[in-house]
Design a protein around this motif. Structure first.
Motif, PDB file in Angstrom:
ATOM      1  N   GLU A   2      56.253  31.792  88.821  1.00 20.79           N
ATOM      2  CA  GLU A   2      56.110  32.759  87.729  1.00 20.79           C
ATOM      3  C   GLU A   2      57.284  32.666  86.767  1.00 20.79           C
ATOM      4  OE1 GLU A   2      55.443  36.593  89.487  1.00 20.79           O
ATOM      5  OE2 GLU A   2      53.309  36.162  89.784  1.00 20.79           O
ATOM      6  N   ALA A   3      58.503  32.519  87.319  1.00 19.47           N
ATOM      7  CA  ALA A   3      59.672  32.381  86.447  1.00 19.47           C
ATOM      8  C   ALA A   3      59.498  31.164  85.552  1.00 19.47           C
ATOM      9  CB  ALA A   3      60.942  32.255  87.288  1.00 19.47           C
ATOM     10  N   CYS A   4      59.015  30.067  86.128  1.00 19.25           N
ATOM     11  CA  CYS A   4      58.811  28.840  85.341  1.00 19.25           C
ATOM     12  C   CYS A   4      57.775  29.063  84.248  1.00 19.25           C
ATOM     13  CB  CYS A   4      58.351  27.698  86.242  1.00 19.25           C
ATOM     14  SG  CYS A   4      59.648  27.113  87.329  1.00 19.25           S
ATOM     15  N   LYS A   5      56.703  29.769  84.604  1.00 24.32           N
ATOM     16  CA  LYS A   5      55.629  30.027  83.632  1.00 24.32           C
ATOM     17  C   LYS A   5      56.176  30.770  82.434  1.00 24.32           C
ATOM     18  CE  LYS A   5      51.120  30.328  85.827  1.00 24.32           C
ATOM     19  NZ  LYS A   5      50.256  31.246  86.574  1.00 24.32           N
ATOM     20  N   VAL A   6      56.938  31.843  82.707  1.00 25.66           N
ATOM     21  CA  VAL A   6      57.457  32.660  81.611  1.00 25.66           C
ATOM     22  C   VAL A   6      58.447  31.866  80.765  1.00 25.66           C
ATOM     23  CG1 VAL A   6      58.830  34.697  81.051  1.00 25.66           C
ATOM     24  CG2 VAL A   6      57.054  34.850  82.783  1.00 25.66           C
ATOM     25  N   LYS A  37      56.101  33.024  95.273  1.00 23.78           N
ATOM     26  CA  LYS A  37      55.337  32.898  94.029  1.00 23.78           C
ATOM     27  C   LYS A  37      56.208  33.151  92.794  1.00 23.78           C
ATOM     28  CE  LYS A  37      51.446  34.951  92.802  1.00 23.78           C
ATOM     29  NZ  LYS A  37      50.603  36.165  92.898  1.00 23.78           N
ATOM     30  N   GLY A  38      57.270  33.950  92.988  1.00 22.82           N
ATOM     31  CA  GLY A  38      58.160  34.283  91.872  1.00 22.82           C
ATOM     32  C   GLY A  38      58.769  33.061  91.208  1.00 22.82           C
ATOM     33  N   GLN A  39      58.958  31.977  91.969  1.00 23.01           N
ATOM     34  CA  GLN A  39      59.537  30.763  91.395  1.00 23.01           C
ATOM     35  C   GLN A  39      58.605  30.179  90.335  1.00 23.01           C
ATOM     36  OE1 GLN A  39      62.711  29.144  92.361  1.00 23.01           O
ATOM     37  NE2 GLN A  39      62.917  31.286  92.920  1.00 23.01           N
TER      38      GLN A  39
END
Lengths: 217, 249
Positions: free
Chosen positions: A119-123, A115-117
């Motif tokens: 989330e990184a894109c979102k931020v 999921k971190g991938q």
């Protein structure tokens, strides 16, 4: 008929096999992404449609689907079936059927990306489609390659089902020649052609897998 | 030179029956290293995730500079999608797990967001990325993939990726959790260098030595509330609240 003549006839059939194979991949690889994403949609209606589609396509024989799509227009609307429709119906059935299998592979691949991938894109401010095409899809492809290879090799052999709607691909050619010549040789040669082709397909897929090996998680 | 970058008021958040954030007020001013400390389970990381817009507040108001990200309507926080997108230019986040893109090289990890999100020209993005990599002593690793980097290098790459987007405030989620002592010292130095360049930071940590080392402003959080706030010396040398005293001693 000498072996050479038989081989030439079989190879003509193989060209049709190749057409079905290539056409199916070109259609179902992208369509599978669409169905897979629909399956993961948060909208109940969209994911429900995808779920039912996948269930029917995987839960009924491909041979039956071929017959239903080919004869459907005649039985439902009394439309006369042309020979162009024959190959179109064949491709349509294969593409729909394989997109269901591919959809499930894409889905499992997408769900396996941490999921971190996302989330990184979102931020960082990526849009949803930028996230998918730039970050997720390239990683998904690497993960699902072995499962894809399995399906693609099965597809090579499944093309022989086209013979039930009278398409003269490799299998129906072999059957016709064998009946006419009262000989096993056409079958043996057809088997050899399938096997050689699959060996090539396997090689290509292995090469792609090696090329994707430049990174690990 | 003391503009408010971030203003949060009366923010609440729960997961099910678990009330995680309780009436949080927070104002971050430009140009300081802000550190949020507190025991685990206090809600620090949830607060940071909500400020990064990865989670949403249930009620409360949040604005970045003059951008109103969410406002209270009938006791519920209503987010403005356009404001959400716009505010992402103001903050950056260094994740605890870094979340680098494994299929991209160190250089590409930085250029991809620049080209894709900021629509920057490829060559300009590359120059910018090389400049940031150099700043974080990663220039020689530019063609390495994340798996080929050590933990400390990965973190510096994550910082570089965030910095290249030119945020006005940079968030860190538990940055010391994956580091050994030497690397924590290096990280402190990096953070002080960034502060020298006038970058505002908000760091969530439970590592008190590290907090003492880098902080200008400290917030102490426990059980979903910010209990005390003050300068580093106020909190670490003369804490007023008994809970804070208990935690730092």
């Amino acid at each position: 008929m000498d072996i050479f003549t038989i081989l030439v006839l079989l190879l003509k059939g193989f060209l049709v096999t190749l057409l079905i194979f290539a056409g199916t991949l070109i259609g179902s690889l992208p369509l599978g992404i669409v169905v897979g994403l629909m399956r993961l949609s948060r909208l109940k209606l969209v994911s429900g449609v995808a779920r039912v589609f996948i269930s029917i396509m995987r839960g009924t024989p491909l041979m039956l689907q071929l017959l239903a799509i080919f004869f459907g227009p005649y039985f439902l609307f009394g439309i006369r079936l042309s020979s162009e429709w024959k190959i179109a119906a064949c491709l349509l059935a294969f593409i729909l059927n394989y997109s269901a299998y591919f959809a499930e592979i894409y889905r499992s691949g997408l769900q396996s990306i941490p999921k971190g991938q996302t989330e990184a894109c979102k931020v960082l401010g990526y849009t949803k489609s930028q996230t998918f095409f730039q970050i997720l899809l390239p990683q998904v492809i690497k993960r699902i390659l072995p499962a894809m290879a399995n399906e693609i090799i099965t597809l090579v052999k499944d093309t022989s089902l086209a013979f039930v709607i009278g398409i003269s691909e490799l299998m129906s050619q072999a059957k016709a020649i064998s009946a006419a010549e009262v000989s096993m040789i056409p079958f043996a040669l057809a088997a050899l052609i399938y096997w050689v082709f699959n060996t090539v397909v396997e090689r290509v897929l292995n090469q792609i897998e090696t090329r994707m090996g430049y990174y690990h998680e | 030179m003391n503009n408010v970058l971030l203003k949060l008021s009366a923010a609440n958040k729960s997961f099910g029956n678990n009330h995680i954030l309780k009436d949080i007020d927070l104002e971050i001013h430009e140009g300081k290293v802000n550190v949020l400390i507190g025991p685990s389970g206090a809600g620090k990381s949830t607060l940071l995730r909500a400020l990064s817009l990865l989670e949403s507040f249930e009620s409360g108001e949040l604005s970045y500079k003059d951008i109103k990200v969410c406002t209270n309507v009938d006791g519920k926080a209503i987010y403005d999608e356009q404001a959400v997108q716009k505010s992402k230019e103001i903050f950056g986040l260094v994740f605890q797990q870094f979340n680098l893109f494994p299929h991209l090289s160190a250089l590409e990890n930085i250029t991809n967001p620049l080209c894709v999100v900021k629509k920057m020209d490829k060559d300009v993005a590359k120059q910018k990325a090389l400049c940031v990599l150099d700043k974080l002593q990663l220039l020689s690793k530019k063609d390495f993939y994340p798996w080929q980097l050590s933990g400390g290098q990965r973190q510096r790459l994550a910082i570089a990726r965030a910095l290249a987007m030119e945020p006005e405030i940079l968030y860190f989620d538990e940055p010391t959790s994956a580091l050994d002592k030497q690397l924590v010292t290096d990280l402190s130095k990096t953070i002080k260098d960034l502060a020298q360049d006038n970058l505002t930071m908000l760091i969530v940590t439970h590592d008190l030595d590290f907090a003492r080392e880098v902080a200008d402003q400290v917030y102490y959080m426990e059980a979903g509330r910010i209990i005390e706030e003050g300068t580093s010396s106020e909190i670490f040398e003369r804490p007023k609240q008994s809970l804070t005293q208990a935690f730092i001693s």
